[in-house]
Scaffold this motif. Structure first.
Motif, PDB file in Angstrom:
ATOM      1  N   VAL A  49       0.760  -1.239   0.038  1.00 20.39           N
ATOM      2  CA  VAL A  49       0.031  -0.073   0.090  1.00 20.39           C
ATOM      3  C   VAL A  49       0.668   1.230   0.141  1.00 20.39           C
ATOM      4  CG1 VAL A  49      -1.743   1.275   1.166  1.00 20.39           C
ATOM      5  CG2 VAL A  49      -1.747  -1.276   1.283  1.00 20.39           C
ATOM      6  N   THR A  50       0.638   2.188  -1.045  1.00 17.85           N
ATOM      7  CA  THR A  50       1.262   3.655  -0.958  1.00 17.85           C
ATOM      8  C   THR A  50       0.707   4.512   0.291  1.00 17.85           C
ATOM      9  OG1 THR A  50       0.028   4.628  -2.565  1.00 17.85           O
ATOM     10  CG2 THR A  50       1.831   3.183  -3.195  1.00 17.85           C
ATOM     11  N   ILE A  51       1.455   5.490   0.624  1.00 21.31           N
ATOM     12  CA  ILE A  51       0.983   6.343   1.240  1.00 21.31           C
ATOM     13  C   ILE A  51      -0.241   7.215   0.921  1.00 21.31           C
ATOM     14  CG2 ILE A  51       1.457   8.591   2.441  1.00 21.31           C
ATOM     15  CD1 ILE A  51       4.388   7.836   2.397  1.00 21.31           C
ATOM     16  N   GLN A  52      -0.426   7.378  -0.347  1.00 21.83           N
ATOM     17  CA  GLN A  52      -1.664   7.860  -0.920  1.00 21.83           C
ATOM     18  C   GLN A  52      -2.741   7.098  -0.890  1.00 21.83           C
ATOM     19  OE1 GLN A  52      -0.384   8.762  -4.891  1.00 21.83           O
ATOM     20  NE2 GLN A  52       0.481  10.706  -4.719  1.00 21.83           N
ATOM     21  N   ASP A  53      -2.649   5.774  -0.946  1.00 25.93           N
ATOM     22  CA  ASP A  53      -3.620   4.725  -0.730  1.00 25.93           C
ATOM     23  C   ASP A  53      -3.960   4.575   0.592  1.00 25.93           C
ATOM     24  OD1 ASP A  53      -3.587   3.929  -3.435  1.00 25.93           O
ATOM     25  OD2 ASP A  53      -2.290   2.181  -3.247  1.00 25.93           O
ATOM     26  N   GLU A  54      -3.198   5.026   1.508  1.00 26.29           N
ATOM     27  CA  GLU A  54      -3.544   4.979   2.938  1.00 26.29           C
ATOM     28  C   GLU A  54      -4.377   6.126   3.398  1.00 26.29           C
ATOM     29  OE1 GLU A  54      -3.892   3.581   6.726  1.00 26.29           O
ATOM     30  OE2 GLU A  54      -3.461   2.440   4.881  1.00 26.29           O
ATOM     31  N   ARG A  55      -3.923   6.961   2.697  1.00 23.92           N
ATOM     32  CA  ARG A  55      -4.856   8.483   2.810  1.00 23.92           C
ATOM     33  C   ARG A  55      -6.192   8.265   2.565  1.00 23.92           C
ATOM     34  NH1 ARG A  55       0.158  12.398   1.463  1.00 23.92           N
ATOM     35  NH2 ARG A  55       1.299  12.109   3.372  1.00 23.92           N
ATOM     36  N   ARG A  56      -6.187   7.836   1.073  1.00 23.34           N
ATOM     37  CA  ARG A  56      -7.520   7.570   0.566  1.00 23.34           C
ATOM     38  C   ARG A  56      -8.331   6.738   1.428  1.00 23.34           C
ATOM     39  NH1 ARG A  56      -5.893   5.418  -4.105  1.00 23.34           N
ATOM     40  NH2 ARG A  56      -4.966   7.418  -4.780  1.00 23.34           N
ATOM     41  N   ARG A  57      -7.868   5.601   1.963  1.00 22.92           N
ATOM     42  CA  ARG A  57      -8.508   4.714   2.676  1.00 22.92           C
ATOM     43  C   ARG A  57      -9.115   5.407   4.168  1.00 22.92           C
ATOM     44  NH1 ARG A  57      -8.213   2.006   7.071  1.00 22.92           N
ATOM     45  NH2 ARG A  57      -6.131   2.773   7.431  1.00 22.92           N
ATOM     46  N   GLN A  59      -9.833   8.492   4.370  1.00 19.58           N
ATOM     47  CA  GLN A  59     -10.762   9.616   3.917  1.00 19.58           C
ATOM     48  C   GLN A  59     -12.180   8.809   3.707  1.00 19.58           C
ATOM     49  OE1 GLN A  59      -9.555  12.671   4.746  1.00 19.58           O
ATOM     50  NE2 GLN A  59     -11.316  13.220   3.229  1.00 19.58           N
ATOM     51  N   ASP A  60     -12.030   7.532   3.072  1.00 20.08           N
ATOM     52  CA  ASP A  60     -13.271   6.895   2.791  1.00 20.08           C
ATOM     53  C   ASP A  60     -14.035   6.375   4.101  1.00 20.08           C
ATOM     54  OD1 ASP A  60     -12.622   6.825   0.242  1.00 20.08           O
ATOM     55  OD2 ASP A  60     -11.991   4.819  -0.272  1.00 20.08           O
ATOM     56  N   GLU A  61     -12.856   5.836   5.036  1.00 19.00           N
ATOM     57  CA  GLU A  61     -13.473   5.603   6.376  1.00 19.00           C
ATOM     58  C   GLU A  61     -14.143   6.813   7.214  1.00 19.00           C
ATOM     59  OE1 GLU A  61     -10.617   4.137   9.058  1.00 19.00           O
ATOM     60  OE2 GLU A  61     -10.122   2.215   7.898  1.00 19.00           O
ATOM     61  N   ILE A  62     -13.789   8.164   7.103  1.00 17.23           N
ATOM     62  CA  ILE A  62     -14.296   9.251   7.660  1.00 17.23           C
ATOM     63  C   ILE A  62     -15.694   9.374   6.895  1.00 17.23           C
ATOM     64  CG2 ILE A  62     -14.030  11.396   7.893  1.00 17.23           C
ATOM     65  CD1 ILE A  62     -11.227  11.281   8.029  1.00 17.23           C
ATOM     66  N   GLN A  63     -15.755   9.160   5.571  1.00 17.70           N
ATOM     67  CA  GLN A  63     -16.874   9.458   4.809  1.00 17.70           C
ATOM     68  C   GLN A  63     -17.824   8.609   5.030  1.00 17.70           C
ATOM     69  OE1 GLN A  63     -17.417  12.147   2.819  1.00 17.70           O
ATOM     70  NE2 GLN A  63     -19.649  11.358   1.880  1.00 17.70           N
TER      71      GLN A  63
END
Length: 162
Positions: A49-57, A59-63
């Protein structure tokens, strides 16, 4: 050659040396195990997992967390009661933001309070309370509308099942 000569020849021979695997060979082996292990068990391979994928994940959890508060009531009556309570809370916080003590809070007062909050004219904690109250009104309104639609549909379906 007799047996003694064979033993003498073995003593002078260099034993087989074990060569350790390189880092690249180890990495390739671990990658194969990581990709094939879960697949062999019927699962999905775990990929890096890249850092960007982790950040996107995240954000999805927050949403998903914020969206999960919609649909928590079982009837439109429950949602109506919750909406009334949320509206009272929003009115109270709006009075605080606008620094008024009026008994009746209009839509214009709430819009004015929102303008002050978004312009950073209020303390951060009061701003947070206002935004939370506004969020509760929005989700409770969505719940009420969805439940009323569902109940109307069920009533129509019960009277006209075709």
């Amino acid at each position: 050659m007799d047996m003694n000569e064979d033993l003498d020849a073995l003593e002078t021979r260099i034993p087989f040396a074990v060569q350790l695997p390189t880092a690249q060979q180890i990495a390739a082996g671990l990658t194969i195990l990581a990709l094939m292990g879960p697949a062999a068990l019927g699962g999905i391979p775990v990929l890096p997992v890249t850092i960007q994928d982790e950040r996107r994940r995240q954000q999805d959890e927050i949403q998903q967390t914020s969206e999960s508060s919609v649909g928590i009531y079982h009837s439109s009556d429950e949602a109506a009661v919750a909406l009334a309570a949320s509206q009272k809370r929003l009115a109270s916080v709006s009075r605080e933001v606008n620094k008024t003590h009026e008994r009746y809070v209009s839509e214009q007062d709430i819009v004015q309070a929102a303008g002050r909050v978004f312009a950073d004219e209020v303390r951060p904690e009061l701003s947070g309370r206002f935004l939370s109250a506004l969020n509760h009104v929005a989700t409770d309104t969505a719940d009420l509308c969805m439940l009323r639609d569902d109940e109307t549909y069920l009533e129509e379906y019960e009277t006209h099942p075709y």
